[in-house]
Design a protein around this motif. Sequence first.
Motif, PDB file in Angstrom:
ATOM      1  N   TYR A  53       0.246  -1.498  -0.095  1.00  0.00           N
ATOM      2  CA  TYR A  53       0.200   0.219   0.524  1.00  0.00           C
ATOM      3  C   TYR A  53       0.674   1.216  -0.260  1.00  0.00           C
ATOM      4  CZ  TYR A  53      -3.802  -3.101   1.025  1.00  0.00           C
ATOM      5  OH  TYR A  53      -4.489  -4.178   0.582  1.00  0.00           O
ATOM      6  N   PRO A  54       1.903   1.166   0.896  1.00  0.00           N
ATOM      7  CA  PRO A  54       2.760   2.491   0.945  1.00  0.00           C
ATOM      8  C   PRO A  54       3.346   2.915  -0.517  1.00  0.00           C
ATOM      9  CG  PRO A  54       3.044   1.680   2.743  1.00  0.00           C
ATOM     10  CD  PRO A  54       2.288   0.671   2.236  1.00  0.00           C
ATOM     11  N   LYS A  92       1.446   6.578  -7.356  1.00  0.00           N
ATOM     12  CA  LYS A  92       0.033   7.365  -7.529  1.00  0.00           C
ATOM     13  C   LYS A  92       0.914   9.269  -7.482  1.00  0.00           C
ATOM     14  CE  LYS A  92      -4.014   9.333  -6.408  1.00  0.00           C
ATOM     15  NZ  LYS A  92      -5.158   9.211  -5.337  1.00  0.00           N
ATOM     16  N   GLU A  93       1.985   9.312  -6.599  1.00  0.00           N
ATOM     17  CA  GLU A  93       1.718  10.439  -6.123  1.00  0.00           C
ATOM     18  C   GLU A  93       2.716  10.733  -7.525  1.00  0.00           C
ATOM     19  OE1 GLU A  93       3.394  10.978  -2.295  1.00  0.00           O
ATOM     20  OE2 GLU A  93       1.185  10.288  -1.083  1.00  0.00           O
ATOM     21  N   LEU A 128      -6.779   0.227  -5.276  1.00  0.00           N
ATOM     22  CA  LEU A 128      -6.335   0.435  -6.746  1.00  0.00           C
ATOM     23  C   LEU A 128      -7.297   1.689  -7.577  1.00  0.00           C
ATOM     24  CD1 LEU A 128      -4.138  -2.324  -7.856  1.00  0.00           C
ATOM     25  CD2 LEU A 128      -3.426  -0.646  -6.617  1.00  0.00           C
ATOM     26  N   ARG A 129      -9.093   0.899  -7.159  1.00  0.00           N
ATOM     27  CA  ARG A 129      -9.929   1.471  -7.702  1.00  0.00           C
ATOM     28  C   ARG A 129      -9.826   3.180  -6.799  1.00  0.00           C
ATOM     29  NH1 ARG A 129     -14.506  -1.057 -10.328  1.00  0.00           N
ATOM     30  NH2 ARG A 129     -12.493  -2.041 -11.798  1.00  0.00           N
ATOM     31  N   GLY A 159      -7.520   5.363  -8.197  1.00  0.00           N
ATOM     32  CA  GLY A 159      -7.540   5.911  -9.647  1.00  0.00           C
ATOM     33  C   GLY A 159      -6.922   5.579 -10.116  1.00  0.00           C
ATOM     34  N   LEU A 160      -5.653   4.536  -9.889  1.00  0.00           N
ATOM     35  CA  LEU A 160      -4.936   3.551 -10.504  1.00  0.00           C
ATOM     36  C   LEU A 160      -5.352   2.016 -11.400  1.00  0.00           C
ATOM     37  CD1 LEU A 160      -2.243   3.038  -7.734  1.00  0.00           C
ATOM     38  CD2 LEU A 160      -2.189   4.459  -9.902  1.00  0.00           C
ATOM     39  N   GLY A 161      -4.470   1.795 -12.007  1.00  0.00           N
ATOM     40  CA  GLY A 161      -4.833   0.635 -12.618  1.00  0.00           C
ATOM     41  C   GLY A 161      -5.690  -0.752 -12.015  1.00  0.00           C
ATOM     42  N   GLN A 162      -5.404  -1.857 -13.043  1.00  0.00           N
ATOM     43  CA  GLN A 162      -4.937  -3.317 -12.592  1.00  0.00           C
ATOM     44  C   GLN A 162      -4.128  -3.870 -13.921  1.00  0.00           C
ATOM     45  OE1 GLN A 162      -9.116  -5.649 -13.184  1.00  0.00           O
ATOM     46  NE2 GLN A 162      -8.809  -3.505 -12.238  1.00  0.00           N
TER      47      GLN A 162
END
Length: 557
Positions: free
Chosen positions: A288-289, A295-296, A331-332, A335-338
Motif C-alpha cells: 500500500y505505501p 500514484k504520487e 487501486l480503484r 484512481g490506479l489501474g490493474q
Amino acid sequence: MKHSIFGVKIAVFFALCALAATISAKGKHEIRAVWLTTIGGLDWPHYYAQSPASAEKQKKEFTDMLDRLRLAGINTVLLQTRVRATTVYPSAIEPWDGCMSGRPGLSPGYDPLAFAVEECHRRGMELHAWVVSIPIGKWNNYGCRRLRKARPDLVKRIGDEGFIDPEKPAAASYIASICAEITSNYDIDGIHLDYIRYPETWKGRIDHVKGRANITRIVRSTTETVKRLKPWVKMSCSPVGKHDDLSRFSSYGWNARTKVCQDAQQWLADGLMDQLYPMMYFRGNQFYPFAIDWKENVHGGSVAPGLGIYFLSPREKDWDVEIIRRQLHFLRDEGLGQAFFRCKFLLDNVKGIYDLVSDEVNVYPSLVPPLVSATPLPQPPRDLVLQRVNGTDRLSWISDKPWPQSDGMYHLFNIYASTTYPVDTSDPANLLASRLQSTSLDVPTPSGMKPLHYAVTSTDRFSRESSAVTTAAPSSSCGSRHDNMLRCDGTTLFLPIVATDAAYLAVESTVGNIVTTRPYAATVDVSTVPDGFYVARTLNRKGTAHRLGFFIINRKQ
C-alpha cells in the motif's frame, strides 16, 4: 452490409436499472491489463502448430482466452512477443522461439502476432507487444547462441545465463531495432519493455548513477525510435514494484531505482514512458505505501500496478483471495489501474479470482487512459441514424477516418446508451461498446425494455475521445416480445430442460460482463440480482459458453 464487434451479428443489451456493485465504479478510464506469457507455453500456446489443423487449434485456444478476458473487463493484453532473443513473429533480426511450433527457429505456419493484434482489436482490446529486453536465456540455448554468434559485442555471461550488456552503448540501438521492427510491421497499441534493468545477479559493484544512465539510454533510444514511427504507440515497462525506499517504509534492498537502476518515475516525468506496470507482488505495508508512491509520481502518465495473483496458488504462497480483493478496491479508489500476473491464474479462476474480477470489480467496462498529443482531438461521427427493424435498434454513422487507414490514423467508436436523454457519456455504466471498428451496430431491444437513447463518440489512436453525437429513442422502441425470452418471476429464473454439459449458469450484463454465476439447474435463484435486462448462458468447466436466452427482472410491476 451491417457489421458488428466480432464480425458476426451480436446481441448487446442495456439494463433497465444500473447494476449494483460492491466496488465503486470511479471514472471510465482505467487500464485493466493481463500479462500473457508465451515462454514455454506457460499461458499460451498449450498446443504446437505443426500442421494447418494444429495451427487452427492454437488460434482457437487464443481466441477462447480473449473471450473470457473480455468478459472479465480486460482492455489491455501484454503479449510476450520477444521471449529470450527469440520471437513469436517472423523477424529479420532474431529467430522464432520454439513455443509456437515446438521447434526453435521454425515457423508455426502463420504469424501469431498479426493474428493476436487482429483478434484483440476485434474485441475492442489493446495489444501491447511485451519485449523481454536484457535476458537472452541459457548460455547454450538457441536464441542466446544465435545472438552471441551474430553480436558477441553485446552479450554478457553471468553463470549459465546470457544477457545483453546494458553498459555497451550498442545495446540501446539493438533493442530499439527490435521494437522498431515490431512497430513498423504490426498495428500494435503499445511496446512493453520487461526486465529493462540490471540483473540482480550482476557481478561486481554497480555505480548507480552510471547504471541508471545506461538503462535510461536504452529506454530513450527505444522510445524515440518507436515514437518517430508511430507516435500513438504507448511506451510502458514493468519496473520492480517498489521504486525506492520510502521515509517510513524500507524496500529491504529490493527496489527499482537503487538496486537495479530503473529510474522509472523519472522516465514518466521525462516523457520516455506513457504507462508503468510496477510488479507489486507484495501485500500489507510492502504494497500500500509503495502503491501510493507510484500514484504520487505519475507525472501525467498512467500506472497500473501488477498484482501477483500467482501467489494464490497453493504451490506458491497460498494467499487468500481477500488479499487481492482489498488491493483491487484500494487501486480503484486511488484512481490506479490493474494488471494481473499472469493470465493462466486469472482464467483458471484460482480461489475465485476470475469471479471476483468479472462479477464484482469490473462490472462496468472502461476505456484506456488517453495520451497527451499535439494533434487536434478527433472529430465526432456524423449523420447518426437510428432505425427500428424487427425488434432491433440499428445504429449507423459516418466517419471521416473509418477503419482501416493506410497511415494507421483511423478512428474507433464508443457507443453509449441510456433510458435518459441526453446520454451521460461520463458514466461508465452507459458504455455499451468500445473501440468498435465498424460504423454500425445492431442492438436487440426485446419487449418490456424501456426505449434507449444513444450517443456515439470517436476515439483516435492516442485513445482520446471526441464529443458525442446523439439520437433520441424512436417512439416505437418497444416492439413485440422476443421469441427467446426466459420466464422470471423476480426471484426465480426458469430454465428450459436441454441436454448440456453445463456446470454453471452465467447471468451476463448488457455490456458482456458476468454479473453472477449459479450452479446449473432447472430453476435458479436470482433474488439478489438487481432489476434489469440480462442474458443467460451456460458455462461448462472448460469455460465454453452457450446462450440460453434473455430475461427481465422487474420487481416494480
